[in-house]
Write a protein that holds these residues in place. Structure first.
Motif, mmCIF file in Angstrom:
data_model
loop_
_atom_site.group_PDB
_atom_site.id
_atom_site.type_symbol
_atom_site.label_atom_id
_atom_site.label_comp_id
_atom_site.label_asym_id
_atom_site.label_seq_id
_atom_site.Cartn_x
_atom_site.Cartn_y
_atom_site.Cartn_z
ATOM 1 N N CYS A 288 -11.857 -23.269 16.132
ATOM 2 C CA CYS A 288 -12.843 -23.018 17.190
ATOM 3 C C CYS A 288 -13.398 -24.343 17.700
ATOM 4 C CB CYS A 288 -13.983 -22.141 16.674
ATOM 5 S SG CYS A 288 -15.035 -22.943 15.443
ATOM 6 N N HIS A 289 -14.045 -24.270 18.870
ATOM 7 C CA HIS A 289 -14.806 -25.402 19.364
ATOM 8 C C HIS A 289 -16.121 -25.485 18.588
ATOM 9 C CE1 HIS A 289 -12.150 -26.051 22.806
ATOM 10 N NE2 HIS A 289 -12.169 -24.746 23.018
ATOM 11 N N ARG A 290 -16.683 -26.665 18.527
ATOM 12 C CA ARG A 290 -17.961 -26.844 17.836
ATOM 13 C C ARG A 290 -18.810 -27.826 18.639
ATOM 14 N NH1 ARG A 290 -13.957 -29.435 14.918
ATOM 15 N NH2 ARG A 290 -14.265 -31.685 14.655
ATOM 16 N N ALA A 291 -20.131 -27.630 18.604
ATOM 17 C CA ALA A 291 -20.998 -28.456 19.434
ATOM 18 C C ALA A 291 -22.420 -28.438 18.913
ATOM 19 C CB ALA A 291 -20.971 -27.962 20.884
ATOM 20 N N LEU A 292 -23.180 -29.428 19.355
ATOM 21 C CA LEU A 292 -24.631 -29.460 19.158
ATOM 22 C C LEU A 292 -25.259 -29.048 20.484
ATOM 23 C CD1 LEU A 292 -27.283 -30.217 17.720
ATOM 24 C CD2 LEU A 292 -26.900 -32.580 18.472
ATOM 25 N N LEU A 293 -26.036 -27.968 20.458
ATOM 26 C CA LEU A 293 -26.631 -27.433 21.674
ATOM 27 C C LEU A 293 -28.143 -27.558 21.621
ATOM 28 C CD1 LEU A 293 -26.328 -25.790 24.363
ATOM 29 C CD2 LEU A 293 -26.655 -23.729 22.954
ATOM 30 N N HIS A 294 -28.708 -28.306 22.571
ATOM 31 C CA HIS A 294 -30.149 -28.304 22.808
ATOM 32 C C HIS A 294 -30.410 -27.292 23.927
ATOM 33 C CE1 HIS A 294 -31.451 -31.980 20.511
ATOM 34 N NE2 HIS A 294 -30.122 -32.132 20.514
ATOM 35 N N PHE A 295 -31.315 -26.352 23.676
ATOM 36 C CA PHE A 295 -31.532 -25.306 24.675
ATOM 37 C C PHE A 295 -33.005 -25.148 24.996
ATOM 38 C CE2 PHE A 295 -32.315 -23.046 20.777
ATOM 39 C CZ PHE A 295 -33.195 -22.025 21.094
ATOM 40 N N SER A 296 -33.248 -24.764 26.246
ATOM 41 C CA SER A 296 -34.616 -24.527 26.696
ATOM 42 C C SER A 296 -34.801 -23.049 26.997
ATOM 43 C CB SER A 296 -34.911 -25.358 27.951
ATOM 44 O OG SER A 296 -34.190 -24.840 29.075
ATOM 45 N N GLN A 297 -36.043 -22.695 27.295
ATOM 46 C CA GLN A 297 -36.383 -21.296 27.539
ATOM 47 C C GLN A 297 -35.875 -20.782 28.881
ATOM 48 O OE1 GLN A 297 -37.893 -19.114 25.543
ATOM 49 N NE2 GLN A 297 -38.302 -20.485 23.827
ATOM 50 N N ASP A 298 -35.325 -21.654 29.725
ATOM 51 C CA ASP A 298 -34.852 -21.163 31.025
ATOM 52 C C ASP A 298 -33.537 -20.397 30.918
ATOM 53 O OD1 ASP A 298 -32.810 -23.055 30.792
ATOM 54 O OD2 ASP A 298 -33.629 -24.399 32.316
ATOM 55 N N GLY A 299 -32.880 -20.491 29.777
ATOM 56 C CA GLY A 299 -31.659 -19.718 29.547
ATOM 57 C C GLY A 299 -30.421 -20.267 30.215
ATOM 58 N N ARG A 300 -30.516 -21.374 30.921
ATOM 59 C CA ARG A 300 -29.372 -21.878 31.677
ATOM 60 C C ARG A 300 -28.380 -22.638 30.788
ATOM 61 N NH1 ARG A 300 -31.027 -24.435 37.331
ATOM 62 N NH2 ARG A 300 -28.740 -24.271 37.491
ATOM 63 N N PHE A 301 -28.671 -22.708 29.495
ATOM 64 C CA PHE A 301 -27.732 -23.361 28.584
ATOM 65 C C PHE A 301 -26.382 -22.656 28.568
ATOM 66 C CE2 PHE A 301 -30.110 -20.198 26.236
ATOM 67 C CZ PHE A 301 -29.113 -19.519 25.542
ATOM 68 N N THR A 302 -26.356 -21.378 28.924
ATOM 69 C CA THR A 302 -25.083 -20.655 28.907
ATOM 70 C C THR A 302 -24.081 -21.249 29.899
ATOM 71 O OG1 THR A 302 -25.928 -19.023 30.497
ATOM 72 C CG2 THR A 302 -26.137 -18.496 28.143
ATOM 73 N N GLU A 303 -24.577 -21.931 30.931
ATOM 74 C CA GLU A 303 -23.687 -22.584 31.883
ATOM 75 C C GLU A 303 -22.894 -23.709 31.222
ATOM 76 O OE1 GLU A 303 -26.165 -23.929 35.032
ATOM 77 O OE2 GLU A 303 -26.963 -21.926 35.496
ATOM 78 N N LEU A 304 -23.436 -24.273 30.141
ATOM 79 C CA LEU A 304 -22.771 -25.358 29.437
ATOM 80 C C LEU A 304 -21.674 -24.861 28.494
ATOM 81 C CD1 LEU A 304 -25.933 -27.446 28.439
ATOM 82 C CD2 LEU A 304 -24.466 -27.752 30.439
ATOM 83 N N LEU A 305 -21.650 -23.553 28.240
ATOM 84 C CA LEU A 305 -20.744 -23.001 27.244
ATOM 85 C C LEU A 305 -19.423 -22.534 27.846
ATOM 86 C CD1 LEU A 305 -23.329 -20.931 25.168
ATOM 87 C CD2 LEU A 305 -22.619 -23.308 24.868
ATOM 88 N N THR A 306 -19.299 -22.627 29.158
ATOM 89 C CA THR A 306 -18.048 -22.203 29.787
ATOM 90 C C THR A 306 -16.930 -23.193 29.504
ATOM 91 O OG1 THR A 306 -18.706 -23.292 31.843
ATOM 92 C CG2 THR A 306 -19.221 -20.937 31.617
ATOM 93 N N SER A 307 -17.279 -24.457 29.347
ATOM 94 C CA SER A 307 -16.289 -25.500 29.024
ATOM 95 C C SER A 307 -16.822 -26.339 27.891
ATOM 96 C CB SER A 307 -16.014 -26.384 30.239
ATOM 97 O OG SER A 307 -15.506 -25.626 31.321
ATOM 98 N N PRO A 308 -16.862 -25.787 26.672
ATOM 99 C CA PRO A 308 -17.474 -26.482 25.554
ATOM 100 C C PRO A 308 -16.776 -27.806 25.251
ATOM 101 C CG PRO A 308 -16.175 -24.609 24.784
ATOM 102 C CD PRO A 308 -16.246 -24.507 26.269
ATOM 103 N N VAL A 309 -17.541 -28.720 24.674
ATOM 104 C CA VAL A 309 -17.002 -30.043 24.361
ATOM 105 C C VAL A 309 -15.989 -29.936 23.222
ATOM 106 C CG1 VAL A 309 -19.041 -31.243 25.124
ATOM 107 C CG2 VAL A 309 -18.922 -30.432 22.781
#
Length: 309
Positions: A288-309
């Motif tokens: 699987c892919h693996r990453a460190l995710l910093h997320f805020s309450q706006d929920g827009r972090f999901t946009e970063l998960l479409t092409s994970p590092v």
């Protein structure tokens, strides 16, 4: 043990060869690692478990997988001590004694022996019959241990995590230290329309060409009407940290491995099987892919998960 044990006399642990069963009832609970068959139940116990695990209970099984068998026996209530045990944490607290081929575990009003000499089997003893604590506290604490060791045997893990069905029907798993925001991130994903597997525990099990994630029927904030069934290929595991901005970055496999082991309840304190747990996690991380995710309450972090590092 740093506290008074649940059994008043831990050296006088119940004998699996001399067990008095509660009754003649049997139930089968079928989900990942199963089917799990429980015999020796009283009618009241069986009815309580049928209601508690309703979506996973089946009346008969015609598949080719062997049962994971457990017996439910009687034990006197006077053998247990709740002295000095207060607060909500007592319901999840348990004591363990590890042996090469078995494990003894005791908790609030139950004792259990897991036989690991072949495929996992177990005996659980409890003084509770028609009691509201039986299905959701006493039995479930025993059952969680049974599932964790069954998955370990099969090369998988039971993981404290938030599980989300992301893009392409792949599972995203979010892990972190206590308070890192697993329930928060599950809520934010749910608000954006992503199905939630659980914000508490998820099962990971290898297949021939990868790893799949399946929901388990244990309590969590996002316990849906259906806890049994569909499996999703694992796409991404993120270590999560709350932040004011959303960002994603690569994470060292070793750092994530340590976190995964820390979030593998019931088995991660077992010194005899720690190497097996580590091997299972390394296999997961290789698929699987693996990453460190910093997320805020706006929920827009999901946009970063479409092409994970």
């Amino acid at each position: 043990m740093s506290h008074e044990p649940f059994l008043k006399n831990p050296d006088n642990f119940p004998d699996t060869d001399h067990t008095t069963l509660w009754g003649d009832e049997t139930i089968i609970i079928d989900f990942v690692g199963g089917p799990y068959r429980f015999t020796g139940l009283s009618r009241s116990q069986a009815a309580a478990l049928q209601e508690h695990f309703s979506d996973c209970c089946i009346t008969s099984y015609h598949g080719d997988k062997p049962f994971v068998d457990s017996r439910i026996g009687r034990i006197g209530e006077e053998k247990f001590s709740l002295h000095g045990k207060t607060g909500s944490g007592v319901y999840e607290s348990m004591d363990y004694v590890y042996h090469k081929n078995s494990i003894q575990v005791t908790g609030i009003y139950f004792a259990a022996c897991l036989n690991l000499s072949g495929s996992v089997t177990a005996t659980m003893w409890t003084p509770l019959n028609d009691h509201p604590w039986f299905p959701g506290i006493v039995f479930e604490n025993f059952f969680r241990n049974l599932v964790a060791y069954r998955l370990l045997e099969l090369g998988g893990v039971l993981l404290h995590s938030a599980g989300v069905v992301g893009h392409g029907d792949q599972a995203w798993l979010f892990v972190g230290q206590s308070g890192a925001g697993k329930s928060t991130i599950a809520l934010l994903c749910s608000q954006q329309g992503f199905p939630i597997l659980s914000d508490d525990m998820n099962a990971l099990l290898p297949t021939g060409d990868g790893v799949f994630v399946e929901k388990v029927p244990f309590a969590g904030t996002f316990r849906s009407d259906s806890s049994c069934g569909k499996r999703y290929p694992l796409g991404l595991i993120c270590r999560i940290e709350k932040d004011e901005k959303n960002s994603i970055a690569p994470i060292n496999k070793g750092d994530l491995l340590a976190l995964l082991i820390a979030n593998s309840p019931f088995v991660n304190q077992d010194p005899i099987r720690l190497d097996s747990l580590m091997d299972n996690h390394l296999s997961v991380l290789n698929h699987c892919h693996r990453a460190l995710l910093h997320f805020s309450q706006d929920g827009r972090f999901t946009e970063l998960l479409t092409s994970p590092v």
